[in-house]
Scaffold this motif. Structure first.
Motif, PDB file in Angstrom:
ATOM      1  N   GLY A 118      -8.163 -18.651 -23.995  1.00  0.00           N
ATOM      2  CA  GLY A 118      -6.923 -18.792 -23.233  1.00  0.00           C
ATOM      3  C   GLY A 118      -5.866 -19.646 -23.905  1.00  0.00           C
ATOM      4  N   THR A 119      -6.240 -20.438 -24.929  1.00  0.00           N
ATOM      5  CA  THR A 119      -5.237 -21.294 -25.577  1.00  0.00           C
ATOM      6  C   THR A 119      -4.121 -20.481 -26.230  1.00  0.00           C
ATOM      7  N   VAL A 120      -4.354 -19.183 -26.514  1.00  0.00           N
ATOM      8  CA  VAL A 120      -3.263 -18.370 -27.095  1.00  0.00           C
ATOM      9  C   VAL A 120      -2.062 -18.317 -26.146  1.00  0.00           C
ATOM     10  N   ASN A 121      -2.319 -18.538 -24.860  1.00  0.00           N
ATOM     11  CA  ASN A 121      -1.234 -18.481 -23.872  1.00  0.00           C
ATOM     12  C   ASN A 121      -0.298 -19.686 -23.978  1.00  0.00           C
ATOM     13  N   ILE A 122      -0.810 -20.817 -24.509  1.00  0.00           N
ATOM     14  CA  ILE A 122      -0.028 -22.055 -24.505  1.00  0.00           C
ATOM     15  C   ILE A 122       1.247 -21.947 -25.350  1.00  0.00           C
ATOM     16  N   PRO A 123       1.140 -21.529 -26.648  1.00  0.00           N
ATOM     17  CA  PRO A 123       2.391 -21.372 -27.415  1.00  0.00           C
ATOM     18  C   PRO A 123       3.316 -20.317 -26.812  1.00  0.00           C
ATOM     19  N   ILE A 124       2.731 -19.307 -26.150  1.00  0.00           N
ATOM     20  CA  ILE A 124       3.569 -18.289 -25.509  1.00  0.00           C
ATOM     21  C   ILE A 124       4.414 -18.936 -24.403  1.00  0.00           C
ATOM     22  N   ILE A 125       3.783 -19.852 -23.625  1.00  0.00           N
ATOM     23  CA  ILE A 125       4.543 -20.530 -22.566  1.00  0.00           C
ATOM     24  C   ILE A 125       5.671 -21.358 -23.174  1.00  0.00           C
ATOM     25  N   TYR A 126       5.318 -22.132 -24.227  1.00  0.00           N
ATOM     26  CA  TYR A 126       6.332 -22.989 -24.850  1.00  0.00           C
ATOM     27  C   TYR A 126       7.517 -22.179 -25.367  1.00  0.00           C
ATOM     28  N   LYS A 127       7.190 -21.070 -26.048  1.00  0.00           N
ATOM     29  CA  LYS A 127       8.222 -20.322 -26.756  1.00  0.00           C
ATOM     30  C   LYS A 127       8.868 -19.246 -25.884  1.00  0.00           C
ATOM     31  N   TRP A 165      12.107 -14.521 -25.370  1.00  0.00           N
ATOM     32  CA  TRP A 165      12.611 -13.466 -24.499  1.00  0.00           C
ATOM     33  C   TRP A 165      13.904 -13.894 -23.845  1.00  0.00           C
ATOM     34  N   TYR A 166      14.724 -12.936 -23.520  1.00  0.00           N
ATOM     35  CA  TYR A 166      15.896 -13.245 -22.733  1.00  0.00           C
ATOM     36  C   TYR A 166      15.394 -13.648 -21.357  1.00  0.00           C
ATOM     37  N   SER A 167      15.689 -14.883 -20.964  1.00  0.00           N
ATOM     38  CA  SER A 167      15.004 -15.422 -19.799  1.00  0.00           C
ATOM     39  C   SER A 167      15.986 -16.070 -18.834  1.00  0.00           C
ATOM     40  N   LEU A 168      15.676 -15.965 -17.561  1.00  0.00           N
ATOM     41  CA  LEU A 168      16.472 -16.667 -16.558  1.00  0.00           C
ATOM     42  C   LEU A 168      16.218 -18.170 -16.645  1.00  0.00           C
ATOM     43  N   GLY A 218      14.099 -21.801  -7.417  1.00  0.00           N
ATOM     44  CA  GLY A 218      14.685 -20.517  -7.788  1.00  0.00           C
ATOM     45  C   GLY A 218      15.539 -19.911  -6.690  1.00  0.00           C
ATOM     46  N   LYS A 219      15.109 -20.113  -5.443  1.00  0.00           N
ATOM     47  CA  LYS A 219      15.831 -19.495  -4.320  1.00  0.00           C
ATOM     48  C   LYS A 219      17.314 -19.890  -4.279  1.00  0.00           C
ATOM     49  N   PRO A 220      17.648 -21.189  -4.248  1.00  0.00           N
ATOM     50  CA  PRO A 220      19.084 -21.513  -4.212  1.00  0.00           C
ATOM     51  C   PRO A 220      19.784 -21.353  -5.566  1.00  0.00           C
ATOM     52  N   THR A 221      19.028 -21.322  -6.671  1.00  0.00           N
ATOM     53  CA  THR A 221      19.649 -21.311  -7.997  1.00  0.00           C
ATOM     54  C   THR A 221      19.761 -19.902  -8.579  1.00  0.00           C
ATOM     55  N   TRP A 222      18.653 -19.130  -8.523  1.00  0.00           N
ATOM     56  CA  TRP A 222      18.669 -17.766  -9.055  1.00  0.00           C
ATOM     57  C   TRP A 222      18.886 -16.734  -7.954  1.00  0.00           C
ATOM     58  N   GLY A 223      18.716 -17.154  -6.700  1.00  0.00           N
ATOM     59  CA  GLY A 223      18.859 -16.219  -5.593  1.00  0.00           C
ATOM     60  C   GLY A 223      17.583 -15.481  -5.255  1.00  0.00           C
ATOM     61  N   ALA A 224      16.465 -15.875  -5.888  1.00  0.00           N
ATOM     62  CA  ALA A 224      15.194 -15.212  -5.591  1.00  0.00           C
ATOM     63  C   ALA A 224      14.060 -16.213  -5.672  1.00  0.00           C
ATOM     64  N   TRP A 225      13.039 -16.034  -4.824  1.00  0.00           N
ATOM     65  CA  TRP A 225      11.879 -16.926  -4.874  1.00  0.00           C
ATOM     66  C   TRP A 225      11.078 -16.681  -6.146  1.00  0.00           C
ATOM     67  N   TRP A 226      11.034 -15.431  -6.556  1.00  0.00           N
ATOM     68  CA  TRP A 226      10.165 -15.073  -7.673  1.00  0.00           C
ATOM     69  C   TRP A 226      10.863 -14.070  -8.580  1.00  0.00           C
ATOM     70  N   VAL A 227      10.770 -14.268  -9.895  1.00  0.00           N
ATOM     71  CA  VAL A 227      11.222 -13.251 -10.838  1.00  0.00           C
ATOM     72  C   VAL A 227      10.116 -13.094 -11.880  1.00  0.00           C
ATOM     73  N   TRP A 228       9.943 -11.857 -12.362  1.00  0.00           N
ATOM     74  CA  TRP A 228       8.923 -11.620 -13.401  1.00  0.00           C
ATOM     75  C   TRP A 228       9.532 -11.964 -14.762  1.00  0.00           C
ATOM     76  N   ASP A 229       9.795 -13.243 -14.906  1.00  0.00           N
ATOM     77  CA  ASP A 229      10.423 -13.770 -16.094  1.00  0.00           C
ATOM     78  C   ASP A 229       9.315 -14.199 -17.064  1.00  0.00           C
ATOM     79  N   ARG A 237       8.743 -16.926 -18.801  1.00  0.00           N
ATOM     80  CA  ARG A 237       8.203 -18.267 -18.582  1.00  0.00           C
ATOM     81  C   ARG A 237       7.366 -18.327 -17.299  1.00  0.00           C
ATOM     82  N   VAL A 238       7.898 -17.715 -16.246  1.00  0.00           N
ATOM     83  CA  VAL A 238       7.204 -17.746 -14.949  1.00  0.00           C
ATOM     84  C   VAL A 238       5.896 -16.968 -15.041  1.00  0.00           C
ATOM     85  N   THR A 239       5.935 -15.801 -15.682  1.00  0.00           N
ATOM     86  CA  THR A 239       4.752 -14.960 -15.775  1.00  0.00           C
ATOM     87  C   THR A 239       3.666 -15.622 -16.625  1.00  0.00           C
TER      88      THR A 239
END
Lengths: 244, 63
Positions: A166-175, A180-183, A115-126, A128-130
């Motif tokens: 916790g499996t409810v989180n899995i489709p959320i990660i995929y989708k 969401w509008y995502s980096l 992310g650092k060289p590509t988005w310009g930040a180590w971390w974003v509350w995106d 997919r990342v979240t």
């Protein structure tokens, strides 16, 4: 069919199975990882937009793919342990948790470095990342929850329920990249239709995904063997197997 | 080979630090994950082996 299921519920059989598979799975995985990394690092073409930083994809994507697959395995083992009270399912669930946590951590860390060289930040509350961070906390939660109980039967049951919820989180990660509008870029590999990635980059990536799956299987067996050894240290079959 | 020289493969047009760090961290994590259960299993097996030999020696003394 029933015989196979029965065998997978038998600790001595699984122990022997691990003993037999590990000696050839370990070198095979090592070779696959080294060849795949060299291919991705040195031989795959440079990306026209991202330059060479994109080479992180060859560990980032496989780690993320396997961290999700690991969660399925952990939750499925939890379900089996909850419904049929099979000791081995409980051990498999606990064997998968630290591996899944490590792969999720690798995906997050390599993602930050990418992310650092590509988005310009180590971390974003995106999105997919979240959602991946939540996956990491779920894995760590299962490990911590097991340690929190003195009664290990109740601990295993609580872990199984947590991993199932916790499996409810899995489709959320995929989708997440579609909802969401995502980096984070959407999936480049598609099972149907053509992938948005050239073959010269795709093949090393697929190779690394296979290598990471093999690594997951290997680590599963190493952890299972470890927990079987500690769990059945007083059992005759294990003492006999080790001492002869 | 995508790179003309060793130096070019190390620097990767300014991205080398990121790429190699990512691979190094991943390698360390993988190595630790493999070595830890192997060592732990081995030490437990040694304990079981010693315990077994101790018991056998004890039984021999008794008979």
């Amino acid at each position: 069919m029933w015989r196979i299921i029965h065998q997978f519920g038998s600790p001595p059989w699984v122990y022997r199975f691990c003993d037999r598979v590990i000696p050839w799975l370990l070198p095979l995985t090592a070779v696959a990882l080294i060849v795949g990394s060299a291919w991705g690092l040195l031989f795959a073409p440079t990306d026209y937009k991202q330059g060479d930083s994109y080479r992180i994809i060859y560990i980032h994507v496989p780690a993320a793919v396997v961290s999700l697959a690991g969660y399925y395995i952990m939750a499925f083992a939890g379900l089996v342990s909850l419904v049929w009270r099979i000791k081995l399912a409980d051990l498999a669930m606990r064997a998968a948790a630290p591996i899944g946590a490590a792969f999720t951590a690798v995906a997050l860390i390599t993602g930050a470095i990418w992310g650092k060289p590509t988005w310009g930040a180590w971390w974003v509350w995106d999105a997919r990342v979240t959602s991946m961070l939540i996956l990491f906390f779920l894995y760590v939660g299962v490990i911590a929850l097991f340690e929190a109980y003195d009664n290990k039967t109740i601990a295993a049951r609580a872990c199984a329920i947590l991993s199932l919820v916790g499996t409810v989180n899995i489709p959320i990660i995929y989708k997440s990249v579609d909802w969401w509008y995502s980096l984070h870029q959407p999936a480049s590999i598609k099972f149907t239709g053509s992938s948005a990635i050239d073959a010269s980059m795709l093949y090393p990536l697929l190779g690394m995904i296979v290598a990471f799956y093999a690594l997951f299987a290997l680590l599963m067996m190493l952890n299972l063997k470890q927990s079987l050894t500690s769990e059945y240290a007083q059992s005759n079959w294990l003492i006999k197997r080790i001492t002869t | 080979m995508q790179f003309d020289s060793f130096a070019a493969a190390v620097t990767m047009g300014g991205h080398g630090g990121f790429v190699w760090a990512a691979y190094a961290i991943t390698s360390v994590v993988i190595l630790v994950m493999i070595v830890r259960p192997v060592l732990s299993t081995r030490s437990m097996q040694d304990t079981i082996q010693r315990e077994f030999e101790r018991k056998q020696a004890h039984e021999k003394d008794a008979s």
